[in-house]
Design a protein around this motif. Sequence first.
Motif, short mmCIF file in Angstrom:
data_model
loop_
_atom_site.label_atom_id
_atom_site.label_comp_id
_atom_site.label_asym_id
_atom_site.label_seq_id
_atom_site.Cartn_x
_atom_site.Cartn_y
_atom_site.Cartn_z
N ASP A 143 1.14 -0.97 0.22
CA ASP A 143 -0.23 -0.09 -0.30
C ASP A 143 1.23 1.32 0.31
N SER A 144 1.69 1.18 0.05
CA SER A 144 2.91 2.59 -0.28
C SER A 144 2.64 3.28 -1.77
N ASP A 145 2.41 4.50 -1.42
CA ASP A 145 2.42 4.79 -2.45
C ASP A 145 4.05 5.25 -3.10
N PHE A 146 5.06 6.05 -2.34
CA PHE A 146 6.55 5.61 -2.57
C PHE A 146 7.05 5.28 -1.19
N GLY A 147 8.36 4.64 -0.99
CA GLY A 147 8.83 4.78 -0.15
C GLY A 147 10.33 5.95 0.31
N PRO A 148 11.07 5.79 0.98
CA PRO A 148 12.62 6.36 0.99
C PRO A 148 13.26 7.01 0.25
N VAL A 149 13.86 8.01 0.64
CA VAL A 149 15.33 8.22 -0.54
C VAL A 149 16.33 7.96 -0.25
N VAL A 150 17.18 7.37 -1.51
CA VAL A 150 18.22 6.69 -1.68
C VAL A 150 19.28 6.35 -0.12
N ALA A 151 19.71 8.10 0.12
CA ALA A 151 20.23 7.81 0.95
C ALA A 151 20.40 9.05 2.24
N ALA A 152 21.19 8.42 3.19
CA ALA A 152 20.80 10.00 4.43
C ALA A 152 21.49 11.55 3.68
N SER A 153 21.80 11.28 2.88
CA SER A 153 22.97 12.69 2.76
C SER A 153 21.80 13.42 1.40
N ALA A 154 21.21 12.59 1.42
CA ALA A 154 20.29 13.05 -0.25
C ALA A 154 18.86 13.60 0.70
N LYS A 155 18.37 12.77 1.87
CA LYS A 155 17.15 13.35 2.31
C LYS A 155 18.24 14.71 3.24
#
Length: 499
Positions: free
Chosen positions: A319-331
């Motif tokens: 049911d997820s539309d999207f997940g996390p971004v790829v890395a802590a640096s990206a966040k």
Amino acid sequence: MVRELSHYVGGQHVDGTSGRFADVYDPCAGQVQARVPLASSDEVRNVVAAAEKAQPEWGAMNPQRRARILLKFVDLVNRDLDELAALLSSEHGKTLADARGDIQRGVEVVEFAAGAPHLLKGEFSDSAGAGIDVHSMRQPLGVVAGITPFNFPAMIPLWKAGPALAAGNSFVLKPSERDPSVPLRLAELFTEAGLPDGVFNVVNGDKEAVDALLEDPRVQAVGFVGSTPIAQYIYATAAAHGKRAQCFGGAKNHMVIMPDADLDMAADALIGAGYGSAGERCMAISVAVPVGKATADALVARLRERIAGLKVGHSLAKDSDFGPVVAASAKERIEGYIQSGVDAGATLVEDGRGLTVDGCEGGFWVGPTLFDNVTKDMAIYREEIFGPVLSVLRAEDYDEALRLCSEHEFGNGVAIFTRDGDSARDFASRVQVGMVGINVPIPVPIAYYTFGGWKASGFGDLNQHGADAFRFYTKTKTVTTRWPSGIRTGASFVMPEGS
């Protein structure tokens, strides 16, 4: 348990010897799940040597036999699709459905490349001169390389490798060190399909590996997808070393919404194109350009309603539309852009910072973010954010909207939503962007057309996949033939003429 990854050279896994490694994370948990070796220059040279050794026999093979191996590879990918999608999701963070799409769009280019027997045909002219025939042939370059990004760890490598292999080249892939497991698995499937050892190789690494590929005289061509500064560097460096290069960089894709558009359809399109894959797509829509105040107000209201219903969650959750971004640096980078938008005076309608997901508190989460009243001078408009951040920049009329799309530094993709055929036709003709969608939010061309942006989004004369790929990965040889007729005319010192 942390997995130890490898390179793939000459049809087998090869341990790294440089002593340098990069961590591969599970973005949903924020934890290291694997270590990937970073190749030294010497290791890269050994990979190129394996590719060089394998190429002549592969290049001499009948194109139809090469195509059969590619089609067998497609069958194997389809057999293992669920496994590959789960592996891709675990390292990238995109949902399973999105991961399957990533793989499928790559497979479609391999299927197209299986048409090599037709696509590699040359031309023939009978009696171009008195008793003279002329024909051309397309021949492989030799060893070619692909340097590919984290956001499509299956699609982009296959966009590069499929046509290159079909044309008779051997291929060295340098994938992103952030999600290297799927490229390594694809290499195994190529071997299982019958590809000769050394024809497809994977070398993991960072700038040292990239520079070694760019500087090695045995590598004849390089394809790259990533950020614009690195695309410019690779294009210039490759050219300085006498190589062909096609390098695709950043994007800031606009979507114009005309007053006559179906606003519900446009809002749905924006939600998917702006926030799908957490915005980590070079074709993501990051700027909405509604024309007129009434259109803008109504659009923003619809976007707010839809954002409230989005589910951000684990990449493997159905049911997820999207997940996390790829890395802590990206966040960290994305959240920095959000703050810069606030500081610049944009209206923060929805703030994706501070999101947590139950059971995955350590993950790299950024929620859907929406800005209104964005202006051209703001960094959130000028620069590529590569995250789930959508900016609304209001235009007074169609001409202003067209100028915004055309004058931006990037020229990758653009879309217009309208019911008016004249507006759509004019927009498609005049906008200074490489790929255009009309009521299509992410206008990624199908495999038998070419993919490529303009301006700071693309460097090189030829695009990815489609017929351009075969032009890029081959060199043309033209042969002029005359057989002696028994009549001797003596030496001629005049430039030959077609007449």
